[in-house]
Design a protein around this motif. Sequence first.
Motif, PDB file in Angstrom:
ATOM      1  N   VAL A  67       0.846  -1.203   0.000  1.00  0.00           N
ATOM      2  CA  VAL A  67       0.000   0.000   0.000  1.00  0.00           C
ATOM      3  C   VAL A  67       0.877   1.247   0.000  1.00  0.00           C
ATOM      4  O   VAL A  67       0.613   2.214  -0.734  1.00  0.00           O
ATOM      5  N   GLY A  68       1.931   1.224   0.828  1.00  0.00           N
ATOM      6  CA  GLY A  68       2.829   2.369   0.887  1.00  0.00           C
ATOM      7  C   GLY A  68       3.507   2.655  -0.439  1.00  0.00           C
ATOM      8  O   GLY A  68       3.792   3.817  -0.758  1.00  0.00           O
ATOM      9  N   VAL A  96      22.494   5.959  -9.038  1.00  0.00           N
ATOM     10  CA  VAL A  96      21.213   5.967  -9.733  1.00  0.00           C
ATOM     11  C   VAL A  96      20.151   5.157  -9.009  1.00  0.00           C
ATOM     12  O   VAL A  96      18.963   5.252  -9.328  1.00  0.00           O
ATOM     13  N   THR A  97      20.552   4.312  -8.047  1.00  0.00           N
ATOM     14  CA  THR A  97      19.576   3.471  -7.343  1.00  0.00           C
ATOM     15  C   THR A  97      18.992   4.163  -6.104  1.00  0.00           C
ATOM     16  O   THR A  97      18.147   3.580  -5.428  1.00  0.00           O
ATOM     17  N   ASP A  98      19.438   5.386  -5.820  1.00  0.00           N
ATOM     18  CA  ASP A  98      18.985   6.055  -4.596  1.00  0.00           C
ATOM     19  C   ASP A  98      17.476   6.248  -4.579  1.00  0.00           C
ATOM     20  O   ASP A  98      16.824   6.023  -3.559  1.00  0.00           O
ATOM     21  N   LYS A 151      12.261   5.024  -2.140  1.00  0.00           N
ATOM     22  CA  LYS A 151      10.851   4.650  -2.279  1.00  0.00           C
ATOM     23  C   LYS A 151      10.563   3.356  -1.522  1.00  0.00           C
ATOM     24  O   LYS A 151       9.527   3.232  -0.857  1.00  0.00           O
ATOM     25  N   LEU A 152      11.481   2.393  -1.609  1.00  0.00           N
ATOM     26  CA  LEU A 152      11.298   1.134  -0.887  1.00  0.00           C
ATOM     27  C   LEU A 152      11.311   1.365   0.622  1.00  0.00           C
ATOM     28  O   LEU A 152      10.502   0.776   1.355  1.00  0.00           O
ATOM     29  N   ALA A 203      18.704  13.181   0.185  1.00  0.00           N
ATOM     30  CA  ALA A 203      17.351  12.631   0.316  1.00  0.00           C
ATOM     31  C   ALA A 203      17.326  11.412   1.225  1.00  0.00           C
ATOM     32  O   ALA A 203      16.429  11.275   2.062  1.00  0.00           O
ATOM     33  N   GLU A 204      18.303  10.522   1.058  1.00  0.00           N
ATOM     34  CA  GLU A 204      18.310   9.307   1.871  1.00  0.00           C
ATOM     35  C   GLU A 204      18.497   9.629   3.349  1.00  0.00           C
ATOM     36  O   GLU A 204      17.823   9.060   4.214  1.00  0.00           O
TER      37      GLU A 204
END
Length: 261
Positions: A27-28, A66-68, A73-74, A152-153
């Motif tokens: 859902v998230g 590029v995987t950030d 999101k995960l 962001a992370e």
Amino acid sequence: MTLGEHFREFRRRIVIAAIAIALGGAVGWFVYGRVMRWLQQPLLAVAAERHVSVDEVALNFGANGVTDAFGIKLKIALWIGLILASPVWLWQIWRFLAPGLTKREKRIGRGFIAAAVPLFALGCYVSTFALPNAVKFLLGITPAGAVNYTNAEAYVSFTTKFILAFGIAFLLPVFLVGLNTVHVFPGRIMLKGWRVAVMVIFVFAAMMSPSPDAWSMLALALPMVALYFAAVGISLFMDHRRAVRDRPAWADVPDDERSAL
């Protein structure tokens, strides 16, 4: 149960909780955009207050690769899943402890677990009032004329842990009463150590709300202090009930009459 059976039961509870969190994470994953915009509101408020461009406080999603963006999101999705699945994993914790309790203690415990979910949600909700102050204070340390390109992370880790910390902190009375229910933490010990408990609560509130004004800290600390004393009162009441229930029938008989008997 044998030791092996306890481990198998623990594993089963962990698996059920993990499945619930994964479903909540699904859902998230779909509401990620709206949640991410909400988490960025404190940054936008800082930009508006400082009369600077939003770009100066914008989140940098590509600092490490590029995987950030995918990893963030995960992480947000699993964080949402943890919150949504809180009724399930709190219930699993209770069910793991329940086999060692009497029927009476199980009935009492169900009420406390029913209180755990709204308390966890209340803690997460209260944290939303402290989060903007914390972000404002921390970004306010940036020297004049400098630009703070926020990773962001790092920002997502800070905000999610901040909110979860308050949710778990508001579970304090549930765990205290739970420990009392299983005869681990008597109410008189809680009452005797109230000064230390209050000090720890205020230190925790000060750390979680690093705002220059005292009102933000008090707004967080006072509800936690009230919940602590509520847990103390409930534990003392339960200790008294157990003492009365377990007292021998001849305990109230005077010594001379007891000798005659």
